[in-house]
Design a protein around this motif. Structure first.
Motif, short mmCIF file in Angstrom:
data_model
loop_
_atom_site.label_atom_id
_atom_site.label_comp_id
_atom_site.label_asym_id
_atom_site.label_seq_id
_atom_site.Cartn_x
_atom_site.Cartn_y
_atom_site.Cartn_z
N GLU A 132 23.58 25.61 38.45
CA GLU A 132 24.82 25.49 39.38
C GLU A 132 26.09 25.65 39.35
O GLU A 132 26.54 24.57 38.03
N ILE A 133 26.78 26.21 39.34
CA ILE A 133 28.41 26.98 39.39
C ILE A 133 28.82 25.16 39.93
O ILE A 133 28.35 25.07 41.65
N ASP A 134 30.06 24.41 39.44
CA ASP A 134 30.51 23.51 39.84
C ASP A 134 31.74 23.50 41.39
O ASP A 134 31.86 23.39 42.08
N TYR A 135 32.36 24.28 40.67
CA TYR A 135 33.28 25.37 41.24
C TYR A 135 33.62 26.67 40.33
O TYR A 135 33.59 27.24 39.09
N VAL A 136 34.89 27.58 41.08
CA VAL A 136 35.81 28.61 41.15
C VAL A 136 37.18 28.84 41.03
O VAL A 136 36.85 27.64 41.73
N THR A 137 38.29 29.54 39.81
CA THR A 137 38.90 29.22 40.12
C THR A 137 39.43 30.61 40.18
O THR A 137 39.11 31.83 40.16
N VAL A 138 40.82 31.17 41.31
CA VAL A 138 41.45 32.25 42.07
C VAL A 138 42.36 32.52 41.13
O VAL A 138 43.34 31.46 41.50
N PHE A 139 43.01 33.82 40.88
CA PHE A 139 44.31 33.49 41.19
C PHE A 139 45.29 33.17 42.35
O PHE A 139 44.96 33.96 43.53
N GLY A 140 46.00 32.99 42.22
CA GLY A 140 47.11 32.21 43.77
C GLY A 140 47.80 32.28 43.46
O GLY A 140 48.64 32.55 45.10
N GLY A 141 48.46 33.37 43.14
CA GLY A 141 50.33 34.27 43.50
C GLY A 141 51.14 33.71 42.41
O GLY A 141 51.45 31.90 42.07
N GLU A 142 51.72 33.57 42.33
CA GLU A 142 52.32 34.02 41.03
C GLU A 142 53.97 34.72 40.57
O GLU A 142 52.98 35.38 40.52
N ARG A 143 55.32 34.83 40.23
CA ARG A 143 55.90 35.61 40.28
C ARG A 143 55.37 36.96 40.68
O ARG A 143 55.09 37.46 42.18
N ASP A 144 55.82 38.20 40.28
CA ASP A 144 55.42 39.20 40.81
C ASP A 144 53.80 39.53 41.23
O ASP A 144 53.63 40.89 41.34
N VAL A 145 53.31 38.43 41.11
CA VAL A 145 51.57 39.14 41.43
C VAL A 145 51.10 38.25 42.34
O VAL A 145 51.05 37.40 42.71
N PRO A 146 50.80 39.24 43.54
CA PRO A 146 49.92 38.27 45.04
C PRO A 146 48.89 37.12 44.26
O PRO A 146 47.93 37.96 43.35
N PHE A 147 48.83 36.92 45.16
CA PHE A 147 47.76 35.80 45.27
C PHE A 147 45.89 36.80 45.26
O PHE A 147 45.98 37.88 45.70
N ASP A 148 45.29 36.76 45.10
CA ASP A 148 44.13 37.51 44.98
C ASP A 148 43.14 36.97 46.30
O ASP A 148 42.30 36.42 46.32
N GLU A 149 44.01 37.13 47.27
CA GLU A 149 43.05 37.44 48.60
C GLU A 149 41.69 37.88 48.46
O GLU A 149 40.98 36.77 48.74
N GLU A 150 41.30 38.70 47.59
CA GLU A 150 40.22 39.40 47.87
C GLU A 150 38.54 38.63 46.77
O GLU A 150 37.76 38.65 48.12
N SER A 151 39.02 37.95 46.13
CA SER A 151 37.71 37.29 45.15
C SER A 151 38.12 36.12 46.22
O SER A 151 36.95 35.83 45.90
N TYR A 152 38.76 35.71 46.57
CA TYR A 152 38.96 34.53 47.27
C TYR A 152 37.46 34.46 48.95
O TYR A 152 36.82 33.20 48.65
N LYS A 153 37.50 35.69 49.21
CA LYS A 153 37.08 35.58 50.47
C LYS A 153 35.63 36.55 49.91
O LYS A 153 34.80 35.89 50.17
N ILE A 154 35.48 36.81 48.69
CA ILE A 154 33.94 37.41 47.60
C ILE A 154 33.45 35.43 48.00
O ILE A 154 32.17 35.68 48.45
N TRP A 155 33.94 35.15 47.77
CA TRP A 155 33.02 33.87 46.45
C TRP A 155 33.08 33.04 48.56
O TRP A 155 31.82 32.32 48.03
N LYS A 156 34.38 32.94 48.84
CA LYS A 156 33.31 32.24 49.95
C LYS A 156 32.06 32.98 50.39
O LYS A 156 31.14 32.54 51.54
N GLU A 157 32.20 33.97 50.85
CA GLU A 157 31.40 34.63 51.54
C GLU A 157 29.73 34.91 50.95
O GLU A 157 28.74 34.45 51.37
N VAL A 158 30.11 34.47 49.23
CA VAL A 158 28.95 34.20 48.06
C VAL A 158 28.02 33.07 48.90
O VAL A 158 26.86 32.30 48.41
#
Ligand code: GLY
Length: 431
Positions: A132-158
């Motif tokens: 069982e997965i306890d939790y996951v992490t995604v890239f929140g955005g920093e400097r010139d690399v934006p928040f990885d919203e796509e992964s965030y949304k996919i995990w929600k969808e899962v």
């Protein structure tokens, strides 16, 4: 309880069924990546497929590959002996090289995929293992690399709630490059029983030698799941050293010593296994670069065997136990005689130095030295008796004594002066 042998097969079969070409692990001595001493990640043998210098279709007939890769990391070498660190380990990985086709977990074809397929498959594979997965992490955005919203949304969808999708910065959720340049990108990581077991890297960038990021022509996927960590949670054992990877080796070790020093035993388990694999891939101990990595772990092995009262000739069965466990998957391990000879020769050569060095260490180090004096004494032990600094530092640790930055600085200065003097002597003799 599932054995590691079964999980090996399950993993490769799972990704084979999803269009991945199963490839053997590459050597621990990198072939296509001169920026690192040893292979540290599964993606290393594929670097040129991410940059399109090589064509995956031509070489593999598909844009998808999967491997179980031998890795060796030296950054944590001083930490070996605790519950979690290893030098040698294996990594289960699936890879996709662009262009991205239909990014859909139902797409079992051979085109490139990206975040959606990678996340869904990782989730399903873990579920199939009854974990069982306890939790996951995604890239929140920093400097010139934006928040990885796509992964965030996919995990929600899962099906993950927002509290179970943590946003992290570059330090935690941005991976690569290996060495000083290469593909890299934001990651999403999967935690089971509070252990990070799987790192899904979305290689969207190429980082150059100056640290600048530029977008890759096609984004790729590079995942790495630490096999020992996976087995720890899957076999539900207290540490990686109780998994079935180490069990046969541990049984032999326990018969060889009455001592109950768990830290030293873990060092022996890790270093025997690591040196067997390095030698099988053609490495010899030396004073240079990767050869020195092997020399260092064999010296440390010698020290720890000594403190566990284990005679060198007794370690044969430990070498055999490693080979027996792994040779069905790594045919290069079959050369027992060579592996044994290299280990024995190095240990025997070092034993004499170590015995004298230990005696002198005990005589000279009182424990009340200031940082400078301590550095001077260890320097003398090195120049007069050949006792390497890393072994002296280990002895300090054993005696509850510290080694400060100041001591290191003094040692380095003395070392530099010593080298200059030796160089001067050589040119005097030559003139
Ligand atoms: N390449 C992904 C990892 O090493 O975690």
């Amino acid at each position: 309880m599932m054995k590691s042998e079964e999980i090996r097969k399950l993993f490769l079969d799972y990704f084979k069924a999803r269009g991945h070409k199963i490839l053997p692990s590459s050597s621990l001595i990198p072939i296509d990546d001169h920026s690192v001493l040893l292979t540290t990640a599964g993606m290393q043998q594929f670097k040129k497929y991410y940059t399109r210098e090589k064509d995956p279709i031509k070489d593999f007939g598909t844009q998808r590959t999967a491997t179980i890769q031998k890795c060796f990391r030296t950054t944590d070498i001083e930490e070996i002996g605790d519950e979690t660190h290893l030098t040698f380990f294996e990594m289960l990985g699936n890879f996709s090289f662009g262009p991205v086709g239909k990014d859909d977990p139902q797409n079992f074809g051979s085109d490139g995929y990206f975040k959606r397929a990678a996340i869904y498959w990782a989730y399903e594979f873990i579920k199939n293992l009854d974990l069982e997965i306890d939790y996951v992490t995604v890239f929140g955005g920093e400097r010139d690399v934006p928040f990885d919203e796509e992964s965030y949304k996919i995990w929600k969808e899962v099906g993950f709630s927002e509290e179970k999708i943590l946003k992290k910065g570059r330090e935690d959720n941005f991976w690569g490059p290996t060495g000083d340049e290469g593909p890299c990108g934001p990651t999403t990581e999967i935690y089971v029983n509070n252990v990070e077991i799987w790192n899904l890297v979305f290689n969207e960038y190429y980082q150059d030698k100056n640290g600048n990021l530029k977008k890759l022509e096609f984004p790729g996927v590079d995942t790495g799941m630490g096999f020992e960590r996976l087995m720890k949670v899957s076999q539900n054992v207290p540490t990686i050293f109780e998994t079935d990877f180490f069990q046969p080796l541990k049984e032999v070790l326990d018969q060889l010593t009455n001592k109950d020093d768990i830290r030293r035993k873990r060092i022996v388990l890790d270093h025997i296994r690591g040196s067997v694999f390095l030698i099988a891939d053609g490495l010899y101990p030396s004073n240079l670069e990767r050869g020195y990595v092997l020399r260092r772990i064999l010296r440390r092995l010698t020290l720890n065997l000594k403190f566990l009262d284990i005679k060198i000739e007794k370690i044969e069965n430990m070498i055999k136990a490693v080979i027996e466990k792994y040779s069905p998957f790594y045919p290069e391990l079959k050369n027992y005689d060579k592996i044994k000879t290299v280990i024995f020769e190095e240990i025997i050569n070092f034993e004499r130095t170590l015995n004298i060095g230990l005696r002198e260490f005990e005589k000279t180090i009182k424990g009340n030295e200031n940082d400078e004096i301590l550095a001077e004494k260890l320097f003398l032990l090195y120049t007069s008796y050949g006792l390497p600094l890393e072994i002296s530092k280990e002895l300090l640790k054993d005696n509850g004594l510290g080694w400060t930055e100041k001591s290191q600085q003094v040692f380095d200065e003395l070392f530099k002066k010593h080298q200059e003097i030796s160089k001067g002597r050589i040119s005097e003799l030559a003139s």
